[in-house]
Structures are given as structure tokens and as C-alpha cells.
Design a protein around this motif. Structure first.
Motif, short mmCIF file in Angstrom:
data_model
loop_
_atom_site.label_atom_id
_atom_site.label_comp_id
_atom_site.label_asym_id
_atom_site.label_seq_id
_atom_site.Cartn_x
_atom_site.Cartn_y
_atom_site.Cartn_z
N ILE A 268 0.69 -1.19 0.09
CA ILE A 268 0.03 -0.06 0.07
C ILE A 268 0.74 1.27 0.04
O ILE A 268 1.93 1.46 0.55
CB ILE A 268 -0.97 -0.02 1.33
CG1 ILE A 268 -1.83 1.13 1.24
CG2 ILE A 268 0.09 -0.12 2.42
CD1 ILE A 268 -3.08 1.14 2.32
N ARG A 269 0.33 2.27 -0.78
CA ARG A 269 1.26 3.48 -0.65
C ARG A 269 0.41 4.71 -0.15
O ARG A 269 -0.48 4.94 -0.49
CB ARG A 269 1.48 3.87 -2.23
CG ARG A 269 2.16 5.16 -2.27
CD ARG A 269 2.58 5.48 -3.74
NE ARG A 269 3.79 4.71 -4.34
CZ ARG A 269 4.35 5.00 -5.50
NH1 ARG A 269 3.87 5.61 -6.40
NH2 ARG A 269 5.28 3.88 -5.63
N PHE A 270 1.29 5.05 0.88
CA PHE A 270 0.52 6.23 1.80
C PHE A 270 0.81 7.54 1.32
O PHE A 270 2.04 7.74 0.90
CB PHE A 270 0.92 5.89 3.27
CG PHE A 270 0.63 4.69 3.80
CD1 PHE A 270 -0.88 4.49 4.21
CD2 PHE A 270 1.56 3.71 4.27
CE1 PHE A 270 -1.13 3.63 4.67
CE2 PHE A 270 0.90 2.49 4.74
CZ PHE A 270 -0.52 2.49 5.06
N SER B 261 1.07 10.29 3.00
CA SER B 261 1.87 10.98 4.06
C SER B 261 1.98 10.01 5.27
O SER B 261 1.26 9.05 5.50
CB SER B 261 1.14 12.10 4.54
OG SER B 261 -0.35 11.68 5.01
N ASP C 246 -1.05 9.79 7.04
CA ASP C 246 -2.16 8.78 6.67
C ASP C 246 -2.01 7.15 7.11
O ASP C 246 -2.61 6.37 7.37
CB ASP C 246 -2.18 8.79 5.02
CG ASP C 246 -3.00 9.87 4.48
OD1 ASP C 246 -3.89 10.52 5.09
OD2 ASP C 246 -2.87 9.99 3.31
N ARG C 247 -0.46 7.07 6.96
CA ARG C 247 0.12 5.58 7.53
C ARG C 247 -0.43 5.63 9.01
O ARG C 247 -0.61 4.28 9.28
CB ARG C 247 1.56 5.73 7.45
CG ARG C 247 2.17 4.36 7.92
CD ARG C 247 3.71 4.46 7.91
NE ARG C 247 4.15 5.18 9.13
CZ ARG C 247 4.86 6.19 9.18
NH1 ARG C 247 5.43 6.71 7.95
NH2 ARG C 247 5.13 7.02 10.17
N PHE D 81 -4.07 4.83 9.26
CA PHE D 81 -4.26 3.56 8.80
C PHE D 81 -4.00 2.42 9.98
O PHE D 81 -4.63 1.50 10.09
CB PHE D 81 -3.43 3.28 7.34
CG PHE D 81 -3.47 1.68 7.12
CD1 PHE D 81 -4.74 1.25 6.08
CD2 PHE D 81 -2.58 0.58 7.38
CE1 PHE D 81 -4.68 -0.02 5.97
CE2 PHE D 81 -2.56 -0.43 7.26
CZ PHE D 81 -3.98 -0.84 6.25
#
Length: 221
Positions: A144-146, A148, A151-152, A155
Motif C-alpha cells: 500500500i502506498r501512503f 503521508s 495517513d500511515r 491506517f
């Protein structure tokens, strides 16, 4: 031949890490004799035989057949697995202990968890193989590409909450014939070079033998 096998014995680990024996293990994905291997790796048959005996004693290769050529009996060997994983048991006195300093944000603690996962699953799988049973497991892997760091973090918080909710729903401490399972979740930066945006995950579960006496049991061991 197994797809992958766990090496728990220190002597077996040492044998597998020797450069020549490691090469022989790789070549023995296809059955071969000391004579045939000697041609491939450029060593005399006697020296190849010495290394093969060591690998056989450690359970890393096995006899497929014996062929008589004149007065000589040629032993055809093959590796017991296509690939091997050395578990922390091979370094018993210094193996990682995840209970020593639990910290869900520590990469070193994550490494200790991964080590225990390899050790536990390898040991369980060896026992299941001996009893000709399937081991009930489930694996999830993806990228998965965050956008920022925020956001990580969000998540991770949501994932933790979702997992705790599932655990609360399905955990049954009083189940008389229940089976305990260990759950491990990991999130870490990808070690592979970026090749474009990726997302999602794939999952796989090992099939298990039926157990009509316990409908809630996840599978056989």
C-alpha cells in the motif's frame, strides 16, 4: 520434495550455509549422483560424496535410488525441499524473544516477532508433515502506498481497532474444544524498489481436514 522446509538444528544450519553444500543443495532440486554433481560444480566425485554424506546426515538431502554400474553402486540423491529457512532455534542461546521488550512501533521488535513466526510455523509444519496432516494457516501479503506519514498512522490505528473488534467477536475463552491461534500483523516499508503505484493484498488459507465434532475449529494440525 517439499516446497520449503525449516532448519532448526544448528549443525544442519552450518551445513546448509557452507558455499559448496549450498550449491549442491540448489543443484539437487533435480535428483543427481556424486558423479553428475562433480561435473556441474567442478569437484572430484570423492569430495562431492563427502559433502553429500554431511547433507544427508543433517536431513537436508535424501536417497532417491541406487544404480549399479559394474562394481560401483551409484547413489542418486535429491534435496528434501526446494528451499530452506533457518529458524531462530538454530541459535537457541541468542534467539529473539518478543516478550522481552514489546513495542508495536519498534522495527527490532517486529523482527523478533517475525523470527518467532518462522520458528513456530516451521515446528508446527514439521509435526503436521510427520502425521500427514494439513496445518490450518492464513496468510495476507500486499503493498500500500501512503500519501503521508499521517495517513500511515491513521491506517495503523484503524487496522488495530478493526482487528481488536474481530478478536472480541470470535475469541471464546470458554470453548471446551477450542484451539488457540497466534495472530501477527506487520506493516513496514517495502524493501523493493518502487515500480509504480500498487495497492491491495492477496490472501491464502491452507485447506484442512474436516472435523465434524467441532464446527468452530479452524482446521487440523
Amino acid at each position: 520434495m517439499l516446497d520449503v522446509a525449516a532448519i532448526e538444528d544448528a549443525d544442519a544450519a552450518i551445513a546448509s550455509l557452507d558455499p559448496i553444500r549450498s550449491r549442491l543443495l540448489a543443484e539437487l532440486a533435480v535428483p543427481n549422483s556424486a558423479t553428475g554433481l562433480g561435473v556441474i560444480v567442478g569437484l572430484p566425485r570423492q569430495k562431492v560424496n563427502y559433502h553429500l554424506r554431511t547433507l544427508e546426515e543433517r536431513g537436508l538431502i535424501e536417497l532417491v535410488e541406487e544404480r549399479r554400474k559394474g562394481n560401483v553402486v551409484e547413489r542418486v540423491m535429491r534435496a528434501t525441499a526446494s528451499s530452506y529457512v533457518i529458524t531462530p532455534s538454530a541459535l537457541a542461546s541468542v534467539q529473539p524473544d518478543p516478550s522481552r521488550a514489546p513495542d508495536r512501533l519498534s522495527a527490532r521488535w517486529l523482527l523478533a516477532l517475525a523470527g518467532r513466526l518462522v520458528q513456530d510455523v516451521g515446528r508446527l509444519l514439521a509435526g503436521a508433515d510427520r502425521e500427514a496432516k494439513r496445518l490450518a494457516t492464513f496468510g495476507l501479503d500486499g503493498e500500500i502506498r501512503f500519501a503521508s506519514a499521517a495517513d500511515r498512522a491513521a491506517f495503523a490505528d484503524e487496522l488495530g481497532a478493526a482487528v481488536l473488534g474481530l478478536v472480541s467477536r470470535y475469541h471464546d475463552e470458554a470453548a471446551p474444544r477450542g484451539r488457540d491461534y497466534r495472530l501477527v500483523l506487520a506493516l513496514h516499508p517495502s524493501a523493493n524498489p518502487p515500480t509504480g503505484s500498487t495497492a491491495g493484498a492477496t490472501a491464502a488459507a491452507a485447506p484442512t481436514e474436516p472435523d465434524p465434532s467441532n464446527a468452530r475449529r479452524a482446521g487440523g494440525e
